[in-house]
Design a protein around this motif. Structure first.
Motif, mmCIF file in Angstrom:
data_model
loop_
_atom_site.group_PDB
_atom_site.id
_atom_site.type_symbol
_atom_site.label_atom_id
_atom_site.label_comp_id
_atom_site.label_asym_id
_atom_site.label_seq_id
_atom_site.Cartn_x
_atom_site.Cartn_y
_atom_site.Cartn_z
ATOM 1 N N GLN A 1 -19.928 76.632 -1.353
ATOM 2 C CA GLN A 1 -19.416 77.859 -0.736
ATOM 3 C C GLN A 1 -17.937 78.018 -1.084
ATOM 4 N N SER A 2 -17.542 79.248 -1.369
ATOM 5 C CA SER A 2 -16.155 79.483 -1.764
ATOM 6 C C SER A 2 -15.196 79.153 -0.623
ATOM 7 N N GLU A 3 -14.008 78.693 -1.026
ATOM 8 C CA GLU A 3 -12.953 78.336 -0.071
ATOM 9 C C GLU A 3 -11.671 79.081 -0.438
ATOM 10 N N ARG A 4 -10.862 79.356 0.552
ATOM 11 C CA ARG A 4 -9.587 80.041 0.329
ATOM 12 C C ARG A 4 -8.653 79.174 -0.506
ATOM 13 N N VAL A 5 -7.843 79.858 -1.304
ATOM 14 C CA VAL A 5 -6.841 79.168 -2.126
ATOM 15 C C VAL A 5 -5.455 79.679 -1.753
ATOM 16 N N PRO A 6 -4.416 78.874 -2.004
ATOM 17 C CA PRO A 6 -3.062 79.358 -1.763
ATOM 18 C C PRO A 6 -2.787 80.585 -2.640
ATOM 19 N N GLN A 7 -2.086 81.545 -2.085
ATOM 20 C CA GLN A 7 -1.778 82.755 -2.845
ATOM 21 C C GLN A 7 -0.568 82.516 -3.734
ATOM 22 N N TRP A 8 -0.665 83.027 -4.968
ATOM 23 C CA TRP A 8 0.441 82.925 -5.909
ATOM 24 C C TRP A 8 1.185 84.258 -5.936
ATOM 25 N N GLN A 9 2.487 84.193 -5.866
ATOM 26 C CA GLN A 9 3.330 85.383 -5.925
ATOM 27 C C GLN A 9 4.197 85.321 -7.175
ATOM 28 N N PRO A 10 4.160 86.378 -7.998
ATOM 29 C CA PRO A 10 5.008 86.378 -9.199
ATOM 30 C C PRO A 10 6.489 86.338 -8.821
ATOM 31 N N GLN A 11 7.253 85.574 -9.578
ATOM 32 C CA GLN A 11 8.685 85.421 -9.312
ATOM 33 C C GLN A 11 9.541 86.112 -10.370
ATOM 34 N N THR A 12 9.253 85.832 -11.628
ATOM 35 C CA THR A 12 10.066 86.363 -12.728
ATOM 36 C C THR A 12 9.460 87.656 -13.259
ATOM 37 N N GLU A 13 10.207 88.314 -14.141
ATOM 38 C CA GLU A 13 9.681 89.534 -14.779
ATOM 39 C C GLU A 13 8.443 89.213 -15.608
ATOM 40 N N ASP B 1 6.315 86.799 -15.009
ATOM 41 C CA ASP B 1 5.245 86.587 -14.026
ATOM 42 C C ASP B 1 4.657 87.919 -13.583
ATOM 43 N N LYS B 2 5.522 88.873 -13.297
ATOM 44 C CA LYS B 2 5.076 90.189 -12.818
ATOM 45 C C LYS B 2 4.230 90.895 -13.865
ATOM 46 N N LYS B 3 4.632 90.804 -15.125
ATOM 47 C CA LYS B 3 3.855 91.422 -16.208
ATOM 48 C C LYS B 3 2.485 90.758 -16.339
ATOM 49 N N GLN B 4 2.446 89.429 -16.254
ATOM 50 C CA GLN B 4 1.175 88.723 -16.345
ATOM 51 C C GLN B 4 0.281 89.056 -15.160
ATOM 52 N N HIS B 5 0.856 89.174 -13.979
ATOM 53 C CA HIS B 5 0.111 89.542 -12.777
ATOM 54 C C HIS B 5 -0.486 90.943 -12.936
ATOM 55 N N GLU B 6 0.317 91.897 -13.400
ATOM 56 C CA GLU B 6 -0.163 93.265 -13.628
ATOM 57 C C GLU B 6 -1.287 93.277 -14.657
ATOM 58 N N THR C 1 -4.113 85.180 -8.021
ATOM 59 C CA THR C 1 -5.050 84.536 -7.098
ATOM 60 C C THR C 1 -5.683 85.588 -6.213
ATOM 61 N N GLY C 2 -6.976 85.402 -5.962
ATOM 62 C CA GLY C 2 -7.695 86.207 -4.988
ATOM 63 C C GLY C 2 -7.868 85.373 -3.735
ATOM 64 N N ASN C 3 -8.914 85.659 -2.963
ATOM 65 C CA ASN C 3 -9.167 84.857 -1.763
ATOM 66 C C ASN C 3 -9.569 83.431 -2.121
ATOM 67 N N SER C 4 -10.517 83.316 -3.067
ATOM 68 C CA SER C 4 -10.987 81.995 -3.486
ATOM 69 C C SER C 4 -10.880 81.811 -5.001
ATOM 70 N N SER C 5 -10.472 82.859 -5.700
ATOM 71 C CA SER C 5 -10.414 82.799 -7.167
ATOM 72 C C SER C 5 -8.994 82.556 -7.660
ATOM 73 N N ILE C 6 -8.936 81.911 -8.813
ATOM 74 C CA ILE C 6 -7.669 81.611 -9.466
ATOM 75 C C ILE C 6 -7.813 82.061 -10.917
ATOM 76 N N HIS C 7 -7.010 83.031 -11.314
ATOM 77 C CA HIS C 7 -7.041 83.548 -12.672
ATOM 78 C C HIS C 7 -6.014 82.771 -13.490
ATOM 79 N N ILE C 8 -6.470 82.257 -14.620
ATOM 80 C CA ILE C 8 -5.638 81.352 -15.412
ATOM 81 C C ILE C 8 -5.562 81.850 -16.851
ATOM 82 N N ALA C 9 -4.337 81.966 -17.363
ATOM 83 C CA ALA C 9 -4.122 82.289 -18.772
ATOM 84 C C ALA C 9 -4.017 80.968 -19.529
ATOM 85 N N LEU C 10 -4.711 80.907 -20.655
ATOM 86 C CA LEU C 10 -4.704 79.686 -21.454
ATOM 87 C C LEU C 10 -4.305 79.984 -22.886
#
Length: 158
Positions: free
Chosen positions: A118-130, A132-137, A79-88
């Motif tokens: 106008q863009s709006e803030r989104v909740p920040q996502w924090q990777p939890q598992t290994e 998650d961390k790899k997908q975030h990277e 997640t960015g400020n207003s963006s949400i990156h989604i793997a499908l």
């Protein structure tokens, strides 16, 4: 307030109107399903209306046949400020066997917007598992690559 929903799976049967001239499900139909799942995932995460800002890296791995049970899995990976990156991931199978196979995968970026667009803030996502961390990277690396591709693509824009 309920916690944001990180992932969602849409399930349905591929119908005859989804077929292309080759007798398989049309790539455009698959892209529509991906966009719908990305929206549902982004809205569930942010609690806001979201619009598609980017869809890329789409790989059609295997065809989908009419009558197949289709699953479109969407998951927040950054997640960015207003963006949400989604793997499908799109999987399909004969509903009688339930032997799923990967057919398509990609990344979609959605942006939360207000009623004026106008863009709006989104909740920040924090990777939890290994994983998650790899997908975030990977999402961070892909952002850098998209910037380079965007610069290269300027030659095609007037």
């Amino acid at each position: 307030m309920n916690a944001p929903q990180r992932d969602i799976t849409l399930r349905f049967l591929a119908e005859p109107q989804d077929v292309n001239f080759g007798g398989k499900v049309h790539g455009g139909a698959v892209m529509k399903w991906i966009d719908l799942a990305a929206y549902a995932c982004a809205a569930g995460w942010s609690g806001r209306y979201c619009v598609t800002a980017y869809a890329g890296g789409i790989r059609f791995v295997a065809p989908i046949h009419v009558g197949s049970l289709v699953e479109v899995e969407a998951k927040v990976i950054y997640t960015g400020n207003s963006s949400i990156h989604i793997a499908l991931e799109v999987n399909a199978c004969d509903p009688k066997s339930l032997n799923r196979r990967l057919t398509t995968h990609c990344i979609v970026i959605m942006v939360a917007v207000d009623q004026n667009g106008q863009s709006e803030r989104v909740p920040q996502w924090q990777p939890q598992t290994e994983a998650d961390k790899k997908q975030h990277e990977s999402a961070v690396k892909l952002m850098e690559m998209r910037k380079q591709i965007g610069e290269e693509m300027q030659i095609f824009v007037d």
